[in-house]
Design a protein around this motif. Structure first.
Motif, short mmCIF file in Angstrom:
data_model
loop_
_atom_site.label_atom_id
_atom_site.label_comp_id
_atom_site.label_asym_id
_atom_site.label_seq_id
_atom_site.Cartn_x
_atom_site.Cartn_y
_atom_site.Cartn_z
N ASP A 102 0.81 -1.22 0.00
CA ASP A 102 0.00 0.00 0.00
C ASP A 102 0.84 1.28 0.00
OD1 ASP A 102 -2.27 -1.57 0.02
OD2 ASP A 102 -2.84 -1.08 2.09
N SER A 103 2.04 1.21 0.55
CA SER A 103 2.86 2.41 0.66
C SER A 103 3.93 2.51 -0.42
CB SER A 103 3.52 2.47 2.05
OG SER A 103 4.43 1.40 2.22
N MET A 104 3.87 1.67 -1.42
CA MET A 104 4.89 1.68 -2.48
C MET A 104 5.01 3.03 -3.17
SD MET A 104 4.58 -2.07 -4.25
CE MET A 104 5.77 -1.67 -5.53
N GLY A 105 3.91 3.75 -3.30
CA GLY A 105 3.93 5.02 -3.99
C GLY A 105 4.76 6.09 -3.30
N SER A 106 5.02 5.90 -2.02
CA SER A 106 5.81 6.89 -1.28
C SER A 106 7.22 6.38 -0.96
CB SER A 106 5.10 7.24 0.03
OG SER A 106 5.06 6.12 0.90
N ARG A 107 7.57 5.25 -1.52
CA ARG A 107 8.82 4.56 -1.15
C ARG A 107 10.05 5.46 -1.16
NH1 ARG A 107 9.86 -0.73 -4.28
NH2 ARG A 107 8.09 -1.40 -3.05
N ASP A 108 10.17 6.35 -2.10
CA ASP A 108 11.37 7.19 -2.19
C ASP A 108 11.22 8.54 -1.49
OD1 ASP A 108 12.72 5.25 -3.68
OD2 ASP A 108 11.83 5.98 -5.55
N GLY A 109 10.12 8.75 -0.80
CA GLY A 109 9.90 10.05 -0.17
C GLY A 109 10.09 10.05 1.34
N SER A 110 10.24 11.23 1.87
CA SER A 110 10.43 11.38 3.32
C SER A 110 9.16 11.02 4.09
CB SER A 110 10.85 12.81 3.66
OG SER A 110 9.84 13.72 3.26
N ILE A 111 8.04 10.96 3.39
CA ILE A 111 6.76 10.64 4.02
C ILE A 111 6.52 9.13 4.14
CG2 ILE A 111 5.39 10.61 1.89
CD1 ILE A 111 3.25 12.22 3.41
N SER A 139 7.82 6.48 5.75
CA SER A 139 7.67 5.79 7.04
C SER A 139 6.35 6.16 7.72
CB SER A 139 8.86 6.08 7.96
OG SER A 139 8.93 7.44 8.28
N MET A 140 5.90 7.39 7.54
CA MET A 140 4.64 7.81 8.12
C MET A 140 3.46 7.10 7.43
SD MET A 140 2.98 11.60 8.56
CE MET A 140 2.21 11.70 6.96
N ILE A 141 3.49 7.04 6.13
CA ILE A 141 2.42 6.38 5.37
C ILE A 141 2.35 4.91 5.76
CG2 ILE A 141 1.67 5.69 3.04
CD1 ILE A 141 1.23 8.68 3.69
N GLN A 142 3.50 4.27 5.85
CA GLN A 142 3.54 2.85 6.20
C GLN A 142 3.02 2.65 7.64
OE1 GLN A 142 7.33 1.00 5.51
NE2 GLN A 142 6.30 -0.90 4.95
N ALA A 143 3.44 3.49 8.57
CA ALA A 143 2.99 3.38 9.95
C ALA A 143 1.48 3.62 10.07
CB ALA A 143 3.75 4.36 10.84
N MET A 144 0.95 4.53 9.29
CA MET A 144 -0.49 4.79 9.32
C MET A 144 -1.26 3.57 8.83
SD MET A 144 -0.46 8.78 8.06
CE MET A 144 -2.20 8.90 7.79
N CYS A 145 -0.73 2.91 7.82
CA CYS A 145 -1.36 1.70 7.31
C CYS A 145 -1.34 0.62 8.38
CB CYS A 145 -0.63 1.23 6.06
SG CYS A 145 -1.23 -0.35 5.40
N VAL A 146 -0.19 0.41 9.00
CA VAL A 146 -0.06 -0.60 10.05
C VAL A 146 -1.01 -0.30 11.20
CG1 VAL A 146 1.52 -1.57 11.79
CG2 VAL A 146 2.31 -1.24 9.44
N GLU A 147 -1.11 0.96 11.56
CA GLU A 147 -2.03 1.34 12.64
C GLU A 147 -3.48 1.04 12.28
OE1 GLU A 147 -3.44 5.18 15.30
OE2 GLU A 147 -1.99 5.50 13.70
N ASP A 148 -3.89 1.40 11.07
CA ASP A 148 -5.27 1.14 10.65
C ASP A 148 -5.60 -0.35 10.69
OD1 ASP A 148 -5.77 3.83 10.24
OD2 ASP A 148 -5.53 3.73 8.06
N LEU A 149 -4.71 -1.17 10.15
CA LEU A 149 -4.95 -2.62 10.13
C LEU A 149 -4.88 -3.21 11.54
CD1 LEU A 149 -3.10 -3.69 6.86
CD2 LEU A 149 -5.54 -3.22 7.20
#
Length: 129
Positions: free
Chosen positions: A83-92, A94-104
């Motif tokens: 789900d977070s592949m689109g932000s892989r190269d950005g500074s955001i 880790s936040m996007i990935q953590a938000m996904c983990v939190e939601d699930l």
């Protein structure tokens, strides 16, 4: 004694001052900290719910729950990586990935909590434990 108290107050004040305002975090680092804290709280709630359910159900149910939870953790992490592949190269990222983990994690906590409130004879979605 007095010096120790003053030192503790100074450390506490500097620690408190360093905490970001999570309702309006001004930097990516502050946002990451806020999401990290929120994820940690969600993970603690999941662990509490899991332990409570495991203690309540049969031995066979607890063994299956353990297998299921391990598989769910692997799925959750893989899903959030996808789900977070689109932000892989950005500074955001880790936040996007953590938000996904939190939601699930919150969704899984809700699912496990529902298992603790099954009515007798409810065989759909209650695991029969």
């Amino acid at each position: 004694m007095r010096l120790t108290l003053v030192a503790l107050l100074c450390v506490s004040a500097s620690t408190w001052a360093a905490q970001p305002d999570c309702s309006n975090a001004p930097t990516q680092t502050a946002m990451n900290e806020c999401v990290g804290k929120s994820l940690k709280a969600a993970d603690q709630k999941l662990n509490e719910t899991y332990r409570t359910l495991a203690a309540k159900i049969s031995k066979d149910g607890a063994e299956q729950l353990k297998k299921t939870q391990r598989a769910w953790l692997a799925w959750r992490d893989a899903q959030c990586e996808f789900d977070s592949m689109g932000s892989r190269d950005g500074s955001i990222h880790s936040m996007i990935q953590a938000m996904c983990v939190e939601d699930l994690t919150k969704a899984q906590t809700k699912r496990l909590d529902a298992q603790m409130h099954c009515q007798e004879g409810d065989i759909i979605g209650c695991g029969g434990q």
